[in-house]
Motif scaffolding. Structure first.
Motif, PDB file in Angstrom:
ATOM      1  N   VAL A   1      -0.675   5.413  -0.174  1.00 54.67           N
ATOM      2  CA  VAL A   1      -0.997   5.852   1.469  1.00 54.67           C
ATOM      3  C   VAL A   1      -2.162   6.346   1.361  1.00 54.67           C
ATOM      4  O   VAL A   1      -2.309   7.374   0.618  1.00 54.67           O
ATOM      5  CB  VAL A   1       0.279   6.692   1.727  1.00 54.67           C
ATOM      6  CG1 VAL A   1       0.234   6.921   3.266  1.00 54.67           C
ATOM      7  CG2 VAL A   1       1.717   5.697   1.732  1.00 54.67           C
ATOM      8  N   VAL A   2      -3.200   6.230   2.456  1.00 56.97           N
ATOM      9  CA  VAL A   2      -4.437   6.995   2.593  1.00 56.97           C
ATOM     10  C   VAL A   2      -4.398   7.397   4.276  1.00 56.97           C
ATOM     11  O   VAL A   2      -3.780   6.991   5.020  1.00 56.97           O
ATOM     12  CB  VAL A   2      -5.537   5.947   2.131  1.00 56.97           C
ATOM     13  CG1 VAL A   2      -5.482   5.567   0.958  1.00 56.97           C
ATOM     14  CG2 VAL A   2      -5.406   4.789   3.205  1.00 56.97           C
ATOM     15  N   GLU A   3      -5.053   8.479   4.211  1.00 57.36           N
ATOM     16  CA  GLU A   3      -5.383   8.962   5.696  1.00 57.36           C
ATOM     17  C   GLU A   3      -6.447   8.227   6.302  1.00 57.36           C
ATOM     18  O   GLU A   3      -7.271   7.541   5.851  1.00 57.36           O
ATOM     19  CB  GLU A   3      -6.043  10.500   5.586  1.00 57.36           C
ATOM     20  CG  GLU A   3      -4.935  11.486   4.951  1.00 57.36           C
ATOM     21  CD  GLU A   3      -5.765  12.795   5.217  1.00 57.36           C
ATOM     22  OE1 GLU A   3      -6.776  12.881   5.850  1.00 57.36           O
ATOM     23  OE2 GLU A   3      -4.963  13.791   4.612  1.00 57.36           O
ATOM     24  N   SER A   4      -6.056   7.760   7.444  1.00 56.06           N
ATOM     25  CA  SER A   4      -6.791   6.637   8.212  1.00 56.06           C
ATOM     26  C   SER A   4      -6.994   6.960   9.562  1.00 56.06           C
ATOM     27  O   SER A   4      -5.880   7.704  10.229  1.00 56.06           O
ATOM     28  CB  SER A   4      -6.222   5.238   7.759  1.00 56.06           C
ATOM     29  OG  SER A   4      -6.971   4.391   8.615  1.00 56.06           O
ATOM     30  N   PRO A   5      -7.944   6.541  10.258  1.00 57.13           N
ATOM     31  CA  PRO A   5      -7.820   6.897  11.867  1.00 57.13           C
ATOM     32  C   PRO A   5      -6.927   5.659  12.414  1.00 57.13           C
ATOM     33  O   PRO A   5      -6.757   5.901  13.890  1.00 57.13           O
ATOM     34  CB  PRO A   5      -9.485   6.646  12.520  1.00 57.13           C
ATOM     35  CG  PRO A   5      -9.928   5.676  11.085  1.00 57.13           C
ATOM     36  CD  PRO A   5      -9.148   6.017  10.038  1.00 57.13           C
ATOM     37  N   GLN A   6      -6.486   4.728  11.684  1.00 61.78           N
ATOM     38  CA  GLN A   6      -5.579   3.711  12.460  1.00 61.78           C
ATOM     39  C   GLN A   6      -4.154   4.673  12.490  1.00 61.78           C
ATOM     40  O   GLN A   6      -4.037   5.487  12.193  1.00 61.78           O
ATOM     41  CB  GLN A   6      -5.269   2.576  11.250  1.00 61.78           C
ATOM     42  CG  GLN A   6      -6.649   1.758  11.441  1.00 61.78           C
ATOM     43  CD  GLN A   6      -6.619   0.369  10.610  1.00 61.78           C
ATOM     44  OE1 GLN A   6      -5.838   0.540   9.551  1.00 61.78           O
ATOM     45  NE2 GLN A   6      -7.360  -0.553  11.107  1.00 61.78           N
ATOM     46  N   GLU A   7      -3.311   3.855  13.455  1.00 65.64           N
ATOM     47  CA  GLU A   7      -2.115   4.144  13.519  1.00 65.64           C
ATOM     48  C   GLU A   7      -1.266   4.454  12.316  1.00 65.64           C
ATOM     49  O   GLU A   7      -1.336   3.592  11.591  1.00 65.64           O
ATOM     50  CB  GLU A   7      -1.405   3.222  14.546  1.00 65.64           C
ATOM     51  CG  GLU A   7      -0.039   3.631  15.037  1.00 65.64           C
ATOM     52  CD  GLU A   7       0.794   2.673  15.857  1.00 65.64           C
ATOM     53  OE1 GLU A   7       1.964   2.703  15.840  1.00 65.64           O
ATOM     54  OE2 GLU A   7       0.026   1.978  16.675  1.00 65.64           O
TER      55      GLU A   7
ATOM     56  N   VAL B   1      -3.870  -0.941   6.024  1.00 62.36           N
ATOM     57  CA  VAL B   1      -5.396  -1.055   5.908  1.00 62.36           C
ATOM     58  C   VAL B   1      -6.109  -1.627   4.972  1.00 62.36           C
ATOM     59  O   VAL B   1      -7.195  -1.958   5.009  1.00 62.36           O
ATOM     60  CB  VAL B   1      -5.943   0.528   5.916  1.00 62.36           C
ATOM     61  CG1 VAL B   1      -5.356   1.404   7.059  1.00 62.36           C
ATOM     62  CG2 VAL B   1      -5.398   1.401   4.639  1.00 62.36           C
ATOM     63  N   ALA B   2      -5.366  -2.084   3.861  1.00 64.55           N
ATOM     64  CA  ALA B   2      -6.021  -2.849   3.128  1.00 64.55           C
ATOM     65  C   ALA B   2      -4.856  -3.697   2.245  1.00 64.55           C
ATOM     66  O   ALA B   2      -3.853  -3.258   1.976  1.00 64.55           O
ATOM     67  CB  ALA B   2      -6.632  -2.030   1.838  1.00 64.55           C
ATOM     68  N   VAL B   3      -5.212  -4.978   1.749  1.00 62.87           N
ATOM     69  CA  VAL B   3      -4.335  -5.721   1.161  1.00 62.87           C
ATOM     70  C   VAL B   3      -5.052  -6.007  -0.266  1.00 62.87           C
ATOM     71  O   VAL B   3      -6.296  -6.571  -0.581  1.00 62.87           O
ATOM     72  CB  VAL B   3      -4.381  -7.193   1.912  1.00 62.87           C
ATOM     73  CG1 VAL B   3      -3.385  -8.140   0.941  1.00 62.87           C
ATOM     74  CG2 VAL B   3      -3.754  -7.007   3.308  1.00 62.87           C
ATOM     75  N   LEU B   4      -4.249  -5.614  -1.128  1.00 62.18           N
ATOM     76  CA  LEU B   4      -4.718  -5.750  -2.686  1.00 62.18           C
ATOM     77  C   LEU B   4      -4.198  -6.974  -3.308  1.00 62.18           C
ATOM     78  O   LEU B   4      -5.024  -7.647  -3.956  1.00 62.18           O
ATOM     79  CB  LEU B   4      -4.106  -4.547  -3.685  1.00 62.18           C
ATOM     80  CG  LEU B   4      -4.347  -3.195  -2.884  1.00 62.18           C
ATOM     81  CD1 LEU B   4      -3.578  -2.045  -3.846  1.00 62.18           C
ATOM     82  CD2 LEU B   4      -5.844  -2.796  -3.034  1.00 62.18           C
ATOM     83  N   GLN B   5      -3.268  -7.570  -2.766  1.00 60.50           N
ATOM     84  CA  GLN B   5      -2.682  -9.009  -3.355  1.00 60.50           C
ATOM     85  C   GLN B   5      -1.875  -9.328  -1.885  1.00 60.50           C
ATOM     86  O   GLN B   5      -0.859  -9.059  -1.738  1.00 60.50           O
ATOM     87  CB  GLN B   5      -1.900  -8.672  -4.500  1.00 60.50           C
ATOM     88  CG  GLN B   5      -1.745  -9.928  -5.119  1.00 60.50           C
ATOM     89  CD  GLN B   5      -0.915  -9.888  -6.315  1.00 60.50           C
ATOM     90  OE1 GLN B   5       0.243  -9.133  -6.248  1.00 60.50           O
ATOM     91  NE2 GLN B   5      -1.272 -10.231  -7.482  1.00 60.50           N
ATOM     92  N   LYS B   6      -2.320 -10.896  -1.964  1.00 61.04           N
ATOM     93  CA  LYS B   6      -1.374 -11.421  -0.771  1.00 61.04           C
ATOM     94  C   LYS B   6      -0.172 -11.826  -0.985  1.00 61.04           C
ATOM     95  O   LYS B   6       0.070 -11.877  -2.287  1.00 61.04           O
ATOM     96  CB  LYS B   6      -2.075 -12.909  -0.291  1.00 61.04           C
ATOM     97  CG  LYS B   6      -3.414 -12.526   0.483  1.00 61.04           C
ATOM     98  CD  LYS B   6      -4.317 -13.807   0.541  1.00 61.04           C
ATOM     99  CE  LYS B   6      -5.538 -13.434   1.135  1.00 61.04           C
ATOM    100  NZ  LYS B   6      -6.355 -14.855   1.425  1.00 61.04           N
TER     101      LYS B   6
ATOM    102  N   ALA C   1      -1.515   3.298   5.951  1.00 58.01           N
ATOM    103  CA  ALA C   1      -2.337   4.383   6.851  1.00 58.01           C
ATOM    104  C   ALA C   1      -1.379   5.424   7.120  1.00 58.01           C
ATOM    105  O   ALA C   1       0.237   5.153   7.372  1.00 58.01           O
ATOM    106  CB  ALA C   1      -3.020   3.964   8.182  1.00 58.01           C
ATOM    107  N   ARG C   2      -1.729   6.711   7.021  1.00 57.49           N
ATOM    108  CA  ARG C   2      -1.008   7.688   7.485  1.00 57.49           C
ATOM    109  C   ARG C   2      -1.722   8.712   8.253  1.00 57.49           C
ATOM    110  O   ARG C   2      -2.875   8.588   8.418  1.00 57.49           O
ATOM    111  CB  ARG C   2      -0.235   8.863   6.191  1.00 57.49           C
ATOM    112  CG  ARG C   2      -1.270   9.616   5.573  1.00 57.49           C
ATOM    113  CD  ARG C   2      -0.598  10.541   4.482  1.00 57.49           C
ATOM    114  NE  ARG C   2      -1.883  11.231   3.908  1.00 57.49           N
ATOM    115  CZ  ARG C   2      -1.734  11.359   2.453  1.00 57.49           C
ATOM    116  NH1 ARG C   2      -0.949  11.152   1.647  1.00 57.49           N
ATOM    117  NH2 ARG C   2      -2.855  12.078   2.045  1.00 57.49           N
TER     118      ARG C   2
END
Length: 188
Positions: A151-157, A162-167, A184-185
């Motif tokens: 979980v990362v801080e992000s301007p998104q909701e 926010v990122a896909v490491l593996q589909k 995102a958090r």
């Protein structure tokens, strides 16, 4: 001579005003004969009917067992060969990869073009087998389809991928592999 004596007794009884006692009669008033089945005949008929019913029951039981056995064999065959169609589709992908590796004049451009064609074949095989890709970038996090790695801080909701490491992949709307994602958090 006995028949005459019996007849004479009947005649004498009628002359004296006595009534003759009739024997058993059926519903139509006709004197009944000893045509009623004896106990032994009734028992024999009941035993025959019981044997017939038992035989029918045994046959029905055997047929039920045969149906059950055939159904189990069909289920086993279906499980064994369920992947048959998908495996046939993958053979074309393998052939393309082997053909690319067997080529003497490999350049970066030809290798890239061959890889793209092979990827298209693989995507077509997936599509024919109802294998669907999960690429949830920008979507709301779904714990049933996604696996949060961090979980990362992000301007998104918050709770947005926010990122896909593996589909991930779905097989007929069932999760085969969840997508590995970063979520995102809210900024603190």
């Amino acid at each position: 001579m006995e028949a005459n004596d019996t007849q004479d007794d009947k005649t004498r009884a009628m002359d004296q005003g006595e009534e003759e006692v009739p024997g058993p009669v059926d519903e139509a008033g006709v004197p009944a004969t000893d045509s009623a089945p004896t106990l032994e005949e009734s028992l024999r008929q009941a035993e025959l009917k019981a044997a017939e019913n038992h035989d029918a029951w045994l046959r029905a039981k055997a047929e039920t067992e045969n149906v059950r056995r055939r159904a189990q064999e069909d289920i086993a065959k279906a499980a064994k060969f369920a992947i048959d169609r998908f495996a046939r589709e993958l053979l074309a992908v393998k052939d393309s990869l082997e053909l690319a590796l067997a080529s003497e004049s490999l350049t970066v451009d030809s290798l890239r073009a061959g890889t793209e064609v092979t990827l298209k074949q693989l995507a077509a095989a997936f599509e024919k087998s109802a294998l669907v890709e999960i690429d949830p970038l920008g979507e709301r996090f779904d714990p049933h389809r996604h696996q949060a790695i961090s979980v990362v801080e992000s301007p998104q909701e918050p709770n947005t991928v926010v990122a896909v490491l593996q589909k991930g992949y779905l097989l007929s709307d069932r999760v085969l592999r969840p997508a590995m994602v970063v979520v995102a958090r809210a900024a603190t």
